[in-house]
Structure formats: C-alpha cells, structure tokens
Write a protein that holds these residues in place. Structure first.
Motif, mmCIF file in Angstrom:
data_model
loop_
_atom_site.group_PDB
_atom_site.id
_atom_site.type_symbol
_atom_site.label_atom_id
_atom_site.label_comp_id
_atom_site.label_asym_id
_atom_site.label_seq_id
_atom_site.Cartn_x
_atom_site.Cartn_y
_atom_site.Cartn_z
ATOM 1 N N GLU A 1 0.828 -1.207 0.000
ATOM 2 C CA GLU A 1 0.000 0.000 0.000
ATOM 3 C C GLU A 1 0.864 1.258 0.000
ATOM 4 O OE1 GLU A 1 -2.718 -0.113 3.206
ATOM 5 O OE2 GLU A 1 -4.011 -1.643 2.325
ATOM 6 N N ILE B 1 -4.524 -0.442 -4.497
ATOM 7 C CA ILE B 1 -4.935 -0.419 -3.098
ATOM 8 C C ILE B 1 -6.162 -1.303 -2.878
ATOM 9 C CG2 ILE B 1 -5.918 1.060 -1.298
ATOM 10 C CD1 ILE B 1 -4.075 3.272 -2.227
ATOM 11 N N GLU C 1 0.716 4.144 -2.888
ATOM 12 C CA GLU C 1 0.390 5.540 -2.604
ATOM 13 C C GLU C 1 1.375 6.510 -3.242
ATOM 14 O OE1 GLU C 1 0.204 5.729 1.595
ATOM 15 O OE2 GLU C 1 -1.802 4.799 1.737
ATOM 16 N N GLN D 1 -3.326 3.760 -8.758
ATOM 17 C CA GLN D 1 -3.192 3.740 -7.301
ATOM 18 C C GLN D 1 -4.424 3.134 -6.646
ATOM 19 O OE1 GLN D 1 -3.737 7.359 -4.602
ATOM 20 N NE2 GLN D 1 -1.516 7.237 -4.761
ATOM 21 N N ILE E 1 -5.036 -4.995 -3.035
ATOM 22 C CA ILE E 1 -4.272 -5.349 -1.834
ATOM 23 C C ILE E 1 -5.197 -5.494 -0.628
ATOM 24 C CG2 ILE E 1 -2.544 -4.506 -0.200
ATOM 25 C CD1 ILE E 1 -1.215 -3.105 -2.643
ATOM 26 N N ALA E 2 -6.133 -4.563 -0.474
ATOM 27 C CA ALA E 2 -7.021 -4.593 0.690
ATOM 28 C C ALA E 2 -7.882 -5.854 0.704
ATOM 29 C CB ALA E 2 -7.911 -3.344 0.705
#
Length: 359
Positions: free
Chosen positions: A116, A132, A120, A128, A135-136
C-alpha cells in the motif's frame, strides 16, 4: 499423555526445580539474544534498501517471531527435562498453531502495508486506487483464512471437539447439506469480494452513484462496501449488489468528466451573445481543462427554451465547482445585459380591467 502429565508421577525436589528454572531461563535468554541479533541485521539490511516493503515486513514480524523463537527454545529445553517436559508436550499442541498463525498473520499484514505504501507513491490515481483495492481485499481474505485455520487447528487438539468432527464426518451427507445451506451467504460474499478484487468494477476512492446517491468508495470488504456521500453520510451496500445490479462509476478510467449546466430562458433571448459570453468565461477559467465547451439549445417550448452549457474539467471536484460558477456567472450576466431573456410570468392587468368594464 495425560498419565505423563499427572503431577503425582513427578519427582519434584528443590534441586530439580532449580535446574529446570535455570535451563528454561537460559533457553529464553538465548532465544532473545538470537532474536535481537537476527533483527539487528535485518533492520540494517532493510534501511539500506530504497523499498519500503522490507521495512514494513520486518516491523510487523518482529514481535510474533520473538515469541516463536522463545517457544522453540523452551521446547528444546523441555525435551531433556522430566519436570517440564510432560506439561509442555500437552501445551505445545495449542501454542504451536497459535504462534505460527500469528506469524503468518503478521507477514500478510507487513506485505499489505508495504505494498500500500508503494501504491500511494504512484502518480497515476487510477492505478493507485486499483492496486490499493486489490491489496485490501486479498489481504483481508488471507487473514480471515489464517484465523480460521489457526482456530481450527487449536480446537482439533481438544478431544471433545475432535470427536464431534469425527461424528460429523461419519454423517457427511447430512452435515454437508446443513453446512452448505448455512454457509451459502458467506460463500457468496467471499466469491463476490474476490471477483471485485480481480475484475475491479469499482475501487477504493472511486466516485459512484448507487441507489440514487453519489459518493466515494471508502472501504471494500468481503460482505459489504461503504460509500461516503458529500454530506458525510455512510451508505453500506452489499458487495454482491455491485455485481448483480447496475451502478454508475464516474471515475472508472479517470476523473475527467463533462457536465452540463441548464438554463431555461425566454424565447426572446438572443443566443449568439449568450454563447459568446459563455465561451469567453470558460476559456478564462482556471478549472477548465480545454476539452469541452459547448452551448446548445436542446428544447424549445411555447413559453421557454432550454440551453445546455457543457463544460469539462480534469477532476470531478473541479467539474462541480466549474459548473456552479458557470451557472452563477451566466445568470448574473443575463440580469445585467439581457434581462429580457429571463422568464417572467406576465399579467396584462390593463387589458383585463378593460374587458371587465365592457362586460
């Protein structure tokens, strides 16, 4: 195992107790020293790297790995100790999966935090948000799986729970049917969350319109998605809702949008001066991105006409501000330079009075 663990079989003396305490203390101290040396080297190597990923992982796994090393040191010391060995053999069946699960959980968290941080720093906001979001969702899926497996391994060491599992396996047909029916919503949410992570119809930070409300995607979980509206309300939407039904994603590719401003004017309005003033104002405005500026008469009614003023901006927030300022400026200009274009409800009072008198 339980017979070995029976305290009545122990031969506890002061000398044995002191030897045990010395052996365990030495093992713990040795594990702590070894942990300190290993992580001193790892931190130095991580500082030399320009990548933030290794720093995050080292920071996350430090505490669980310390306890893992202590556990292995106690296990090694207990192998030759008749006083601690039986009890530790029983406890390690529960401690080992808990420590390994904690370590795996920390590794996943460290990798997720590092990735992350890398995402960023990306200059492309769309890329981006995509990274994110992926990944989350994937990190949450992995952590949930680690927790479930860890708890299952711990509980399987309980004789009563293991017997229940064997009984359920014996009646696998009925158990599978009951578990499948009960787990259907959870499995649907899990599959929906994974599908969102892979196909990415929406991402964290996207501006969407769902159920008539417009807001930013604030959080994406396996079972629900939170949408933050402009007035700080939070709308909770099931994840499967975005896969089963249509919705609007205003920033799927980028945030460049074109938006309209509608003016309803009197048919007597002169369109050419209005168009010239509109284009002059938009061209000089700092929020205009140079893509679209167009004034068209989209409707003509007996008592009014409709003008659509289309403008574009680089971001959704800039477009909203630009539309508001265009609307305000054009109404101000019409009042000052072409007030007859503004719609009025006229009553011919004198003609009406004359008709009444004749009657």
């Amino acid at each position: 195992m339980l017979e070995r663990f029976d305290p009545r079989n122990w031969n506890v003396t002061t000398e044995n107790l002191v030897d045990t305490l010395v052996a365990l203390s030495a093992a713990v101290v040795l594990a702590l020293v070894l942990h300190w040396i290993v992580f001193a080297v790892l931190r130095r190597v991580a500082r030399l790297s320009t990548n933030a990923l290794d720093d995050m992982v080292v920071g996350q796994v430090g505490k669980p790995l310390r306890w893992v090393m202590i556990g292995f040191a106690i296990s090694a010391a207990a192998e030759t100790d008749a006083l601690v060995g039986p009890g530790w053999d029983l406890a390690t069946d529960y401690i080992r999966p808990a420590l390994v699960g904690w370590l795996a959980y920390a590794v996943v968290k460290g990798f997720a935090a590092g990735m992350e941080a890398q995402a960023e720093r990306s200059e492309d906001p769309v890329s981006q948000r995509a990274r994110i979001t992926r990944i989350a969702i994937l990190s949450r899926t992995m952590t949930v799986g680690i927790i479930i497996i860890t708890v299952a391994l711990i509980m399987l060491n309980i004789p009563g729970v293991r017997d229940i599992g064997v009984t359920m396996m014996a009646s696998a047909g009925l158990a599978a049917l009951a578990v499948g029916a009960a787990a259907q919503p959870a499995l649907k949410s899990l599959i929906a969350g994974l599908q969102v992570a892979i196909t990415q119809p929406l991402r964290i930070g996207d501006l969407v319109k769902v159920d008539g409300e417009v807001g930013r995607i604030e959080e994406i979980r396996m079972s629900f998605v939170t949408v933050r509206t402009w007035d700080e309300r939070v709308i909770v939407v099931p994840t499967s809702r975005f896969l089963d039904q249509s919705f609007e994603n205003w920033s799927r590719i980028d945030e460049q949008l074109t938006g309209p401003v509608f003016l309803h004017l009197d048919p007597a309005a002169e369109i050419a001066p209005i168009r010239a003033e509109f284009e002059h104002f938009v061209e000089a405005h700092p929020l205009w991105d140079g893509r679209t500026k167009a004034l068209l008469m989209t409707e003509a009614y007996p008592e009014s006409i409709e003008l659509r003023l289309a403008v574009s901006a680089a971001t959704i927030g800039d477009l909203w501000t630009l539309r508001c300022e265009v609307r305000e400026h054009m109404l101000t200009w019409l009042r000052e330079h072409q007030h007859e274009a503004l719609i009025r409800h006229r009553l011919e009072v004198e003609a009406a009075n004359a008709k009444v008198k004749k009657a």
